[in-house]
Write an enzyme that holds these catalytic residues in place. Structure first.
Site, PDB file in Angstrom:
ATOM      1  N   ARG A 191       0.888  -0.968   0.044  1.00  0.00           N
ATOM      2  CA  ARG A 191       0.133  -0.139   0.074  1.00  0.00           C
ATOM      3  C   ARG A 191       0.661   1.400  -0.046  1.00  0.00           C
ATOM      4  NH1 ARG A 191      -4.768  -0.048   4.205  1.00  0.00           N
ATOM      5  NH2 ARG A 191      -5.450   1.767   3.034  1.00  0.00           N
ATOM      6  N   CYS A 249      -1.293   5.885   9.137  1.00  0.00           N
ATOM      7  CA  CYS A 249      -1.625   4.500   8.537  1.00  0.00           C
ATOM      8  C   CYS A 249      -2.805   4.740   7.868  1.00  0.00           C
ATOM      9  CB  CYS A 249      -2.007   3.457   9.546  1.00  0.00           C
ATOM     10  SG  CYS A 249      -3.490   4.157  10.813  1.00  0.00           S
TER      11      CYS A 249
END
Length: 294
Positions: A191, A249
């Site tokens: 990611r 995050c």
């Protein structure tokens, strides 16, 4: 005070003169669009068995606000959060220990995330004594800790949130910190690199951030690696005594777990709660792709 504790340490404190309040924060990742059904999945697990005396706290409803422009798990409304903590019996002078399900079987990549969110949020709101049960309920059961299905009715607490107990970043602050300090991206490496993005609008990372998946801070059983090991890991990423450190995050949950890992290593760090879900929602914000920070 240490940020985490072992099951043996919890047993000793529960039998001592000042037993901590226990909060069960079990949580399951939900798909975009919210929960299926009306009951928190963690409550079902809690009612099936929990550490005796523990009170259930709903991460989605009580430890986060509604998803929107500020991200998928923004800060909760302080009135809602404070009322939830008082309902759970949280008091200013009583220590709090939080836990979630732990690694489980099979191991979950999100083990410890929910407990870390509760730990971080209570600290940010000014509670002086909060710790996480390392390894969660799985570690408790592995250590032959008892499990109960009795739902306690705690005496109402007196905790009132006073924000600012630990540092908090917004989008602008995260961008600035990436330039002058160390900004860690706690998501999975694919990611960060922009190879996949299963949830948010666009793939990639905040320019200047370094990839530091929080899953690499724990062993296979979901417990944190030794403090010295964690300190070495973060030092290799440029985390020094002189460095200002921040974490983000996807939506502020696994990032809290990385902040907790840093605390175990003796490093204070700020959390960008909005994280990638807020950053990527604004098309005007820059996005970096690939394995390098820039």
């Amino acid at each position: 005070m240490k940020a985490i504790m072992t099951p043996a340490e919890l047993v000793a404190e529960l039998a001592g003169p000042r037993p901590p309040l226990l909060l069960d924060v079990r949580w399951q990742l939900t798909p975009p669009g919210g929960r299926k059904g009306t009951e928190a999945p963690g409550r079902t697990a809690y009612e099936a068995g929990h550490v005796p005396g523990a009170v259930f706290v709903d991460l989605e409803a009580e430890l986060a606000g509604p998803p929107g422009a500020s991200g998928r798990h923004p800060l909760p409304d302080l009135e809602v959060f404070g009322a939830a903590m008082r309902r759970a019996g949280v008091r200013e002078e009583r220590p709090v220990v939080v836990y979630d399900g732990g690694a489980g079987h099979p191991p979950s990549p999100s083990a410890g995330w929910a407990a870390a969110r509760a730990w971080w949020l209570l600290r940010w709101a000014g509670h002086p004594s909060v710790r996480v049960l390392d390894g969660g309920l799985s570690a408790w059961i592995a250590a032959d800790g008892p499990v109960s299905t009795e739902v306690p009715e705690p005496e109402k607490g007196d905790f009132t949130p006073h924000p600012g107990g630990v540092p908090l970043l917004d989008a602008e602050g995260a961008a600035e910190l990436a330039r002058r300090g160390v900004l860690l991206d706690a998501r999975a490496g694919d990611r960060y690199r922009g190879e996949v993005e299963p949830i948010d609008r666009v793939a990639g990372h905040i320019p200047g951030a370094l990839s530091a998946p929080t899953t690499e801070n724990v062993a296979g059983d979901g417990r944190f690696l030794p403090a010295a090991h964690l300190a070495d890991r973060f030092a290799a990423l440029g985390v020094t005594d002189a460095a200002e450190v921040g974490v983000y995050c996807g939506s502020g949950i696994s990032g809290a777990h990385e902040v907790l890992a840093l605390a175990v290593a003796g490093v204070p760090a700020a959390l960008y709660v909005g994280s990638w879900s807020e950053w990527s929602a604004d098309p005007s914000r820059p996005v970096a792709i690939g394995s390098q920070p820039g």
